[in-house]
Scaffold this motif. Structure first.
Motif, PDB file in Angstrom:
ATOM      1  N   GLY A 206      44.024  60.711  43.471  1.00 20.80           N
ATOM      2  CA  GLY A 206      41.992  60.293  43.307  1.00 20.80           C
ATOM      3  C   GLY A 206      41.457  61.372  43.379  1.00 20.80           C
ATOM      4  O   GLY A 206      40.878  60.783  42.781  1.00 20.80           O
ATOM      5  N   GLY A 207      41.662  62.509  42.917  1.00 23.54           N
ATOM      6  CA  GLY A 207      40.768  63.553  42.354  1.00 23.54           C
ATOM      7  C   GLY A 207      40.256  63.459  40.688  1.00 23.54           C
ATOM      8  O   GLY A 207      39.182  63.046  40.642  1.00 23.54           O
ATOM      9  N   ASN A 208      41.297  63.034  40.435  1.00 21.93           N
ATOM     10  CA  ASN A 208      41.329  63.844  39.111  1.00 21.93           C
ATOM     11  C   ASN A 208      40.713  62.084  38.491  1.00 21.93           C
ATOM     12  O   ASN A 208      40.350  61.709  37.775  1.00 21.93           O
ATOM     13  CB  ASN A 208      42.945  63.852  38.783  1.00 21.93           C
ATOM     14  N   SER A 209      41.614  61.087  39.117  1.00 22.54           N
ATOM     15  CA  SER A 209      40.848  59.242  39.314  1.00 22.54           C
ATOM     16  C   SER A 209      38.996  59.173  38.831  1.00 22.54           C
ATOM     17  O   SER A 209      38.497  58.634  38.583  1.00 22.54           O
ATOM     18  CB  SER A 209      41.683  58.510  39.581  1.00 22.54           C
ATOM     19  N   ILE A 210      38.647  60.296  40.082  1.00 23.57           N
ATOM     20  CA  ILE A 210      36.715  60.464  40.339  1.00 23.57           C
ATOM     21  C   ILE A 210      36.806  60.958  39.514  1.00 23.57           C
ATOM     22  O   ILE A 210      35.327  60.477  38.871  1.00 23.57           O
ATOM     23  CB  ILE A 210      37.183  61.125  41.566  1.00 23.57           C
ATOM     24  N   VAL A 211      37.033  62.195  38.441  1.00 23.25           N
ATOM     25  CA  VAL A 211      36.271  62.673  37.432  1.00 23.25           C
ATOM     26  C   VAL A 211      36.394  61.869  36.615  1.00 23.25           C
ATOM     27  O   VAL A 211      35.149  61.657  36.052  1.00 23.25           O
ATOM     28  CB  VAL A 211      37.364  64.132  37.298  1.00 23.25           C
ATOM     29  N   ILE A 212      37.417  61.527  36.313  1.00 20.71           N
ATOM     30  CA  ILE A 212      37.414  60.562  34.687  1.00 20.71           C
ATOM     31  C   ILE A 212      36.446  59.366  34.809  1.00 20.71           C
ATOM     32  O   ILE A 212      35.688  58.761  34.096  1.00 20.71           O
ATOM     33  CB  ILE A 212      39.266  60.114  34.593  1.00 20.71           C
ATOM     34  N   PHE A 213      36.367  58.590  36.583  1.00 18.32           N
ATOM     35  CA  PHE A 213      35.359  57.796  36.308  1.00 18.32           C
ATOM     36  C   PHE A 213      34.412  57.855  36.331  1.00 18.32           C
ATOM     37  O   PHE A 213      33.739  57.321  35.663  1.00 18.32           O
ATOM     38  CB  PHE A 213      36.136  56.852  37.505  1.00 18.32           C
ATOM     39  N   SER A 214      33.892  58.860  37.183  1.00 16.84           N
ATOM     40  CA  SER A 214      32.777  59.417  37.213  1.00 16.84           C
ATOM     41  C   SER A 214      32.395  59.701  35.443  1.00 16.84           C
ATOM     42  O   SER A 214      30.952  59.377  35.516  1.00 16.84           O
ATOM     43  CB  SER A 214      32.499  60.795  37.854  1.00 16.84           C
ATOM     44  N   VAL A 215      32.850  60.001  34.764  1.00 19.18           N
ATOM     45  CA  VAL A 215      32.363  60.604  33.458  1.00 19.18           C
ATOM     46  C   VAL A 215      31.908  59.666  32.654  1.00 19.18           C
ATOM     47  O   VAL A 215      31.090  59.184  31.528  1.00 19.18           O
ATOM     48  CB  VAL A 215      33.336  61.521  32.636  1.00 19.18           C
ATOM     49  N   TRP A 216      33.405  58.536  32.431  1.00 23.48           N
ATOM     50  CA  TRP A 216      33.198  57.826  31.889  1.00 23.48           C
ATOM     51  C   TRP A 216      32.184  56.809  32.677  1.00 23.48           C
ATOM     52  O   TRP A 216      31.526  56.414  31.167  1.00 23.48           O
ATOM     53  CB  TRP A 216      34.138  56.881  31.953  1.00 23.48           C
TER      54      TRP A 216
END
Length: 337
Positions: A60-70
């Motif tokens: 969950g945490g790393n998906s949020i980071v990747i999605f937000s940067v994208w």
């Protein structure tokens, strides 16, 4: 490396009503210990539950980071791409490595030798790949931070998002090839020597790079502040100097965030390295195996902590997460109405 097959395999087989016919050497040449004790059973339960929970938080945490940067074009920079690549490594830990750990422990508790060995091979292979890729990515971040001080205006020409992605793909390829060779060709001792050598050189470079970075940042700050005191009468020069100082402080904050990431990574993996050293000295005994389970869990914890560090230390990423997910929540609320 000597396999402890006879005694430990007998302990494991004694739990079943009928003997299990399985050549322990087929367990991909891994040392095994099937000794069953009450405190070891508790360790199985505790580490299985904790890793199940940490797996969800890492995904969950790393998906949020990747999605937000994208979703935020202003964050499409080489340094943020490196952070996304590190988040991808942590995402792979939560999505693949930790579930393999859970399956591995379930197979051991159920006395299913084939499940035990297959999941053991996948666990160690994926664990080595993701950990190795993370170390090389952190090394790449240190190199990028260091070279950014020396290239200045040429930075955007030298560092591009495409080149960063190519470098990270190479990092993954190195440890994927090593993992394949470990299962098929390399002996465990040779594989360990190669991996330790790579990781040792990486950490040496990381330490030297950040020492040079911090010294250079302090020197630039002193120079800028000295110039600022001499040109107080010229408003334009003061604005230019203030802008340079602001950029340097921004660079320093992002660099300090990566230093915190390196520190947490080292703290999480230090117990595991200590247990591996004990394993080399004492063998794969039951106490070493128990310590290995807890140390592995602490190492996996790093994948759940990194997203928190990004949000804590990087304001731009924190604001991007608020913006992206705030807009999505508002859109959902409007659609419900």
């Amino acid at each position: 490396m000597q396999l402890q097959s006879n005694e430990n395999f007998t302990n494991f087989s004694a739990q079943s009503a009928t003997p299990v016919i399985f050549d322990i050497k087929e367990c991909f040449l891994y040392d095994v210990n099937f000794a069953s004790a009450e405190y070891l059973f508790v360790a199985h339960i505790v580490t299985t539950v904790v890793n199940f929970v940490l797996s969800a938080s890492a995904v969950g945490g790393n998906s949020i980071v990747i999605f937000s940067v994208w979703k935020t074009p202003s964050l499409h920079t080489p340094s943020n791409v490196f952070i996304c690549c590190l988040a991808f490594s942590d995402l792979a830990v939560g999505l693949l490595t930790q579930p393999c750990f859970v399956v591995h422990k379930v197979g051991e508790m159920l006395h299913c030798v084939e499940m035990y060995c297959t999941s053991r091979m996948m666990l160690e292979s994926l664990g080595n790949i993701t950990a190795g890729a993370s170390v090389l990515t952190i090394t790449g971040i240190a190199a990028e931070r260091w070279l950014a001080l020396y290239f200045h205006l040429r930075y955007n020409k030298v560092f591009t998002c495409t080149r960063v992605l190519s470098a990270v793909a190479f990092f993954w390829g190195v440890f994927i090839i090593l993992a394949v060779l470990r299962v098929s060709v390399l002996r465990p001792g040779a594989y360990a020597a190669i991996s330790i050598t790579i990781i040792a050189f990486c950490f040496l470079f990381i330490c030297l790079a950040y020492i040079k970075i911090l010294r250079c940042v302090k020197r630039h700050e002193r120079q800028i502040q000295a110039v600022e005191t001499k040109v107080k009468r010229c408003g334009q020069q003061i604005n230019q100097t203030t802008s340079r100082l602001r950029n340097m402080l921004r660079y320093k904050k992002s660099t300090m965030a990566m230093i915190v990431v390196v520190g947490i990574f080292t703290a999480c993996f230090a117990p595991l390295m200590s247990v591996i050293l004990a394993y080399k000295v004492l063998g794969y005994t039951t106490p070493v195996k128990t310590a290995f389970m807890y140390a592995s869990t602490i190492a996996f914890l790093n994948s759940s902590l990194n997203p928190l560090v990004y949000c804590w230390r990087l304001r731009s990423l924190r604001n991007a997460i608020k913006t992206v997910f705030g807009e999505r929540m508002c859109t959902k609320a409007m659609s419900v109405r």
